[in-house]
Scaffold this motif. Structure first.
Motif, PDB file in Angstrom:
ATOM      1  N   THR A  16       1.033  -1.177  -0.040  1.00  0.00           N
ATOM      2  CA  THR A  16      -0.090   0.107  -0.254  1.00  0.00           C
ATOM      3  C   THR A  16       0.961   1.249  -0.063  1.00  0.00           C
ATOM      4  O   THR A  16       2.033   1.504   0.744  1.00  0.00           O
ATOM      5  CB  THR A  16      -0.890   0.055   1.144  1.00  0.00           C
ATOM      6  OG1 THR A  16      -1.778  -0.973   1.144  1.00  0.00           O
ATOM      7  CG2 THR A  16      -1.813   1.198   1.167  1.00  0.00           C
ATOM      8  N   ARG A  30      -4.985   9.263  -0.268  1.00  0.00           N
ATOM      9  CA  ARG A  30      -5.735   8.056  -0.077  1.00  0.00           C
ATOM     10  C   ARG A  30      -4.824   7.076  -0.377  1.00  0.00           C
ATOM     11  O   ARG A  30      -3.882   7.023  -1.040  1.00  0.00           O
ATOM     12  CB  ARG A  30      -6.868   7.941  -1.076  1.00  0.00           C
ATOM     13  CG  ARG A  30      -6.597   7.873  -2.364  1.00  0.00           C
ATOM     14  CD  ARG A  30      -6.161   8.839  -3.314  1.00  0.00           C
ATOM     15  NE  ARG A  30      -7.187  10.152  -3.374  1.00  0.00           N
ATOM     16  CZ  ARG A  30      -6.763  11.193  -3.784  1.00  0.00           C
ATOM     17  NH1 ARG A  30      -5.555  11.623  -3.758  1.00  0.00           N
ATOM     18  NH2 ARG A  30      -7.739  12.197  -3.687  1.00  0.00           N
ATOM     19  N   PRO A  31      -5.233   5.792   0.229  1.00  0.00           N
ATOM     20  CA  PRO A  31      -4.395   4.633  -0.034  1.00  0.00           C
ATOM     21  C   PRO A  31      -4.495   4.090  -1.562  1.00  0.00           C
ATOM     22  O   PRO A  31      -5.738   4.095  -2.201  1.00  0.00           O
ATOM     23  CB  PRO A  31      -5.023   3.438   0.841  1.00  0.00           C
ATOM     24  CG  PRO A  31      -6.517   4.060   1.297  1.00  0.00           C
ATOM     25  CD  PRO A  31      -6.494   5.463   0.877  1.00  0.00           C
ATOM     26  N   PHE A  32      -3.588   3.634  -2.049  1.00  0.00           N
ATOM     27  CA  PHE A  32      -3.566   2.782  -3.505  1.00  0.00           C
ATOM     28  C   PHE A  32      -2.626   1.819  -3.496  1.00  0.00           C
ATOM     29  O   PHE A  32      -1.881   1.527  -2.533  1.00  0.00           O
ATOM     30  CB  PHE A  32      -3.057   4.115  -4.361  1.00  0.00           C
ATOM     31  CG  PHE A  32      -3.873   4.872  -5.372  1.00  0.00           C
ATOM     32  CD1 PHE A  32      -5.006   5.321  -4.808  1.00  0.00           C
ATOM     33  CD2 PHE A  32      -3.763   4.767  -6.670  1.00  0.00           C
ATOM     34  CE1 PHE A  32      -5.776   5.871  -5.518  1.00  0.00           C
ATOM     35  CE2 PHE A  32      -4.658   5.309  -7.358  1.00  0.00           C
ATOM     36  CZ  PHE A  32      -5.748   5.952  -6.940  1.00  0.00           C
ATOM     37  N   THR A  34      -1.962  -0.075  -6.638  1.00  0.00           N
ATOM     38  CA  THR A  34      -1.697  -0.608  -8.311  1.00  0.00           C
ATOM     39  C   THR A  34      -0.243   0.000  -8.576  1.00  0.00           C
ATOM     40  O   THR A  34      -0.189   1.519  -8.547  1.00  0.00           O
ATOM     41  CB  THR A  34      -2.855  -0.094  -9.194  1.00  0.00           C
ATOM     42  OG1 THR A  34      -3.073   1.409  -8.851  1.00  0.00           O
ATOM     43  CG2 THR A  34      -4.097  -0.996  -8.761  1.00  0.00           C
ATOM     44  N   THR A  46      -6.576   3.805 -11.663  1.00  0.00           N
ATOM     45  CA  THR A  46      -7.742   4.164 -10.906  1.00  0.00           C
ATOM     46  C   THR A  46      -9.113   4.235 -11.764  1.00  0.00           C
ATOM     47  O   THR A  46      -8.710   3.820 -12.968  1.00  0.00           O
ATOM     48  CB  THR A  46      -7.309   5.816 -10.535  1.00  0.00           C
ATOM     49  OG1 THR A  46      -8.308   6.024  -9.444  1.00  0.00           O
ATOM     50  CG2 THR A  46      -7.611   6.716 -11.619  1.00  0.00           C
ATOM     51  N   LYS A  50     -13.612   8.488 -10.239  1.00  0.00           N
ATOM     52  CA  LYS A  50     -13.308   8.990  -9.022  1.00  0.00           C
ATOM     53  C   LYS A  50     -12.911  10.576  -8.853  1.00  0.00           C
ATOM     54  O   LYS A  50     -12.110  11.017  -9.572  1.00  0.00           O
ATOM     55  CB  LYS A  50     -12.135   8.033  -8.357  1.00  0.00           C
ATOM     56  CG  LYS A  50     -12.750   6.756  -8.005  1.00  0.00           C
ATOM     57  CD  LYS A  50     -11.475   5.883  -7.532  1.00  0.00           C
ATOM     58  CE  LYS A  50     -11.744   4.381  -7.258  1.00  0.00           C
ATOM     59  NZ  LYS A  50     -10.926   3.688  -6.458  1.00  0.00           N
ATOM     60  N   PRO A  51     -13.131  11.106  -7.455  1.00  0.00           N
ATOM     61  CA  PRO A  51     -12.602  12.422  -7.452  1.00  0.00           C
ATOM     62  C   PRO A  51     -11.276  12.411  -7.861  1.00  0.00           C
ATOM     63  O   PRO A  51     -10.331  13.383  -8.196  1.00  0.00           O
ATOM     64  CB  PRO A  51     -12.681  12.615  -5.927  1.00  0.00           C
ATOM     65  CG  PRO A  51     -14.154  11.900  -5.748  1.00  0.00           C
ATOM     66  CD  PRO A  51     -14.057  10.531  -6.501  1.00  0.00           C
ATOM     67  N   VAL A  52     -10.399  11.311  -7.093  1.00  0.00           N
ATOM     68  CA  VAL A  52      -8.744  11.467  -7.496  1.00  0.00           C
ATOM     69  C   VAL A  52      -8.410  11.757  -9.022  1.00  0.00           C
ATOM     70  O   VAL A  52      -7.609  12.336  -9.262  1.00  0.00           O
ATOM     71  CB  VAL A  52      -8.185  10.268  -6.842  1.00  0.00           C
ATOM     72  CG1 VAL A  52      -8.720   8.845  -7.744  1.00  0.00           C
ATOM     73  CG2 VAL A  52      -6.640  10.207  -7.092  1.00  0.00           C
ATOM     74  N   TYR A 102     -12.745  -3.499 -12.951  1.00  0.00           N
ATOM     75  CA  TYR A 102     -12.401  -2.621 -14.173  1.00  0.00           C
ATOM     76  C   TYR A 102     -12.346  -3.467 -15.437  1.00  0.00           C
ATOM     77  O   TYR A 102     -11.840  -4.793 -15.314  1.00  0.00           O
ATOM     78  CB  TYR A 102     -11.118  -1.829 -13.970  1.00  0.00           C
ATOM     79  CG  TYR A 102     -11.198  -0.978 -12.878  1.00  0.00           C
ATOM     80  CD1 TYR A 102     -11.531   0.188 -13.084  1.00  0.00           C
ATOM     81  CD2 TYR A 102     -10.497  -1.118 -11.692  1.00  0.00           C
ATOM     82  CE1 TYR A 102     -11.551   1.259 -12.022  1.00  0.00           C
ATOM     83  CE2 TYR A 102     -10.524  -0.361 -10.469  1.00  0.00           C
ATOM     84  CZ  TYR A 102     -11.092   0.876 -10.675  1.00  0.00           C
ATOM     85  OH  TYR A 102     -11.163   1.751  -9.760  1.00  0.00           O
TER      86      TYR A 102
HETATM   87  C1  LIG Z   1      -5.132  -1.003   0.337  1.00  0.00           C
HETATM   88  C2  LIG Z   1      -5.837  -0.002  -0.767  1.00  0.00           C
HETATM   89  C3  LIG Z   1      -5.421   0.012  -1.988  1.00  0.00           C
HETATM   90  C4  LIG Z   1      -6.210   0.754  -2.996  1.00  0.00           C
HETATM   91  N1  LIG Z   1      -5.525   0.806  -4.139  1.00  0.00           N
HETATM   92  C5  LIG Z   1      -6.261   1.516  -5.047  1.00  0.00           C
HETATM   93  C6  LIG Z   1      -5.772   1.767  -6.565  1.00  0.00           C
HETATM   94  O1  LIG Z   1      -4.715   1.476  -6.800  1.00  0.00           O
HETATM   95  N2  LIG Z   1      -6.620   2.654  -7.354  1.00  0.00           N
HETATM   96  C7  LIG Z   1      -7.806   3.264  -6.889  1.00  0.00           C
HETATM   97  O2  LIG Z   1      -8.163   3.820  -7.735  1.00  0.00           O
HETATM   98  N3  LIG Z   1      -8.108   3.128  -5.656  1.00  0.00           N
HETATM   99  C8  LIG Z   1      -7.563   2.167  -4.869  1.00  0.00           C
HETATM  100  N4  LIG Z   1      -8.131   1.878  -3.443  1.00  0.00           N
HETATM  101  C9  LIG Z   1      -9.412   2.748  -3.319  1.00  0.00           C
HETATM  102  C10 LIG Z   1      -9.142   4.164  -2.952  1.00  0.00           C
HETATM  103  O3  LIG Z   1      -8.397   4.653  -1.879  1.00  0.00           O
HETATM  104  C11 LIG Z   1     -10.559   4.872  -2.999  1.00  0.00           C
HETATM  105  O4  LIG Z   1     -11.376   4.444  -4.021  1.00  0.00           O
HETATM  106  C12 LIG Z   1     -10.384   6.488  -2.563  1.00  0.00           C
HETATM  107  O5  LIG Z   1     -11.335   6.844  -1.986  1.00  0.00           O
HETATM  108  C13 LIG Z   1     -10.015   7.155  -3.746  1.00  0.00           C
HETATM  109  O6  LIG Z   1      -9.685   8.579  -3.597  1.00  0.00           O
HETATM  110  P1  LIG Z   1     -10.806   9.775  -3.867  1.00  0.00           P
HETATM  111  O7  LIG Z   1     -12.097   9.336  -3.216  1.00  0.00           O
HETATM  112  O8  LIG Z   1     -10.301  10.979  -3.414  1.00  0.00           O
HETATM  113  O9  LIG Z   1     -11.098   9.667  -5.314  1.00  0.00           O
HETATM  114  C14 LIG Z   1      -7.425   1.471  -2.565  1.00  0.00           C
HETATM  115  C15 LIG Z   1      -7.917   1.262  -1.289  1.00  0.00           C
HETATM  116  C16 LIG Z   1      -6.839   0.405  -0.354  1.00  0.00           C
HETATM  117  C17 LIG Z   1      -7.591   0.393   1.096  1.00  0.00           C
END
Ligand SMILES: Cc1cc2nc3c(=O)[nH]c(=O)nc-3n(C[C@H](O)[C@H](O)[C@H](O)COP(=O)(O)O)c2cc1C
Length: 133
Positions: A16, A30-32, A34, A46, A50-52, A102
Motif C-alpha cells: 500500500t 488516499r491509499p493506493f 496498483t 484508478t 473518482k474524485p482523485v 475494471y
Molecule cells: C489498500 C488499498 C489500496 C487501494 N488501491 C487503489 C488503487 O490502486 N487505485 C484506486 O483507484 N483506488 C484504490 N483504492 C481505493 C481508493 O483509496 C478509494 O477509492 C479512494 O476513495 C479514492 O480517492 P478519492 O475518493 O479521492 O477519489 C485502494 C484502497 C485500499 C484500502
C-alpha cells in the motif's frame, strides 16, 4: 537495477502507498496499491469516475509515499493519462482482482504513468537517496 525498477519493487513490497493530489488549495490523500512497470514507465491505475481522477486532470502534480520496515519512499512528479489498451491489459494480468471492478472497455479504467519523477528513498539509519526517472 534501474531506478524505476527499484521504485516499482518498493511499491510492490510495501503493498500500500498513499497518493496525494491537490484540489484547489486543499491536499487530498488516499491509499493506493496498483503499480506496474510497462514499456519503461511506472503506471498506477484508478477509475475515471473518482474524485482523485478529476483532481489529477485539473492538476497532474502528485506525490506518493510508501513505507516498508524502517524505510520510506516518496515519489513526486506528474501523472500522464494513457488511454492505450496495452497497459490496461498488463495491469489486469498483474493484479487479477481488479477484473471484478475494471475492464479496458468500461470507459472508467484509467492508467496513468509518472513523468519527470523524483523518487527519494529514506530511512532512519541511512542518508536519503534521490533518483529520477
Ligand atoms: C489498500 C488499498 C489500496 C487501494 N488501491 C487503489 C488503487 O490502486 N487505485 C484506486 O483507484 N483506488 C484504490 N483504492 C481505493 C481508493 O483509496 C478509494 O477509492 C479512494 O476513495 C479514492 O480517492 P478519492 O475518493 O479521492 O477519489 C485502494 C484502497 C485500499 C484500502
Amino acid at each position: 537495477m534501474e531506478a524505476i525498477e527499484r521504485v516499482c519493487q518498493f511499491l510492490e513490497e510495501a503493498q500500500t502507498y498513499y497518493l496525494a493530489t491537490v484540489e484547489r488549495d486543499q491536499p487530498r490523500v488516499r491509499p493506493f496499491g496498483t503499480a506496474l512497470l510497462y514499456n519503461g514507465r511506472l503506471y498506477i491505475e484508478t477509475g475515471r469516475v473518482k474524485p482523485v481522477s478529476h483532481q489529477i486532470a485539473a492538476n497532474p502534480k502528485v506525490e506518493i509515499c510508501a513505507c516498508k520496515g524502517g524505510e520510506w519512499l516518496r515519489v513526486a512528479g506528474e501523472l500522464v493519462d494513457d488511454p492505450s489498451r496495452g497497459p490496461m491489459e498488463a495491469m489486469l494480468e498483474k493484479m487479477p482482482s481488479l477484473k471484478a471492478m475494471y475492464s479496458p472497455e468500461d470507459g472508467n479504467m484509467q492508467m496513468l504513468y509518472f513523468k519527470d519523477a523524483t523518487a527519494t528513498f529514506s530511512s532512519f539509519t541511512k542518508a536519503p537517496e534521490t533518483v529520477r526517472f
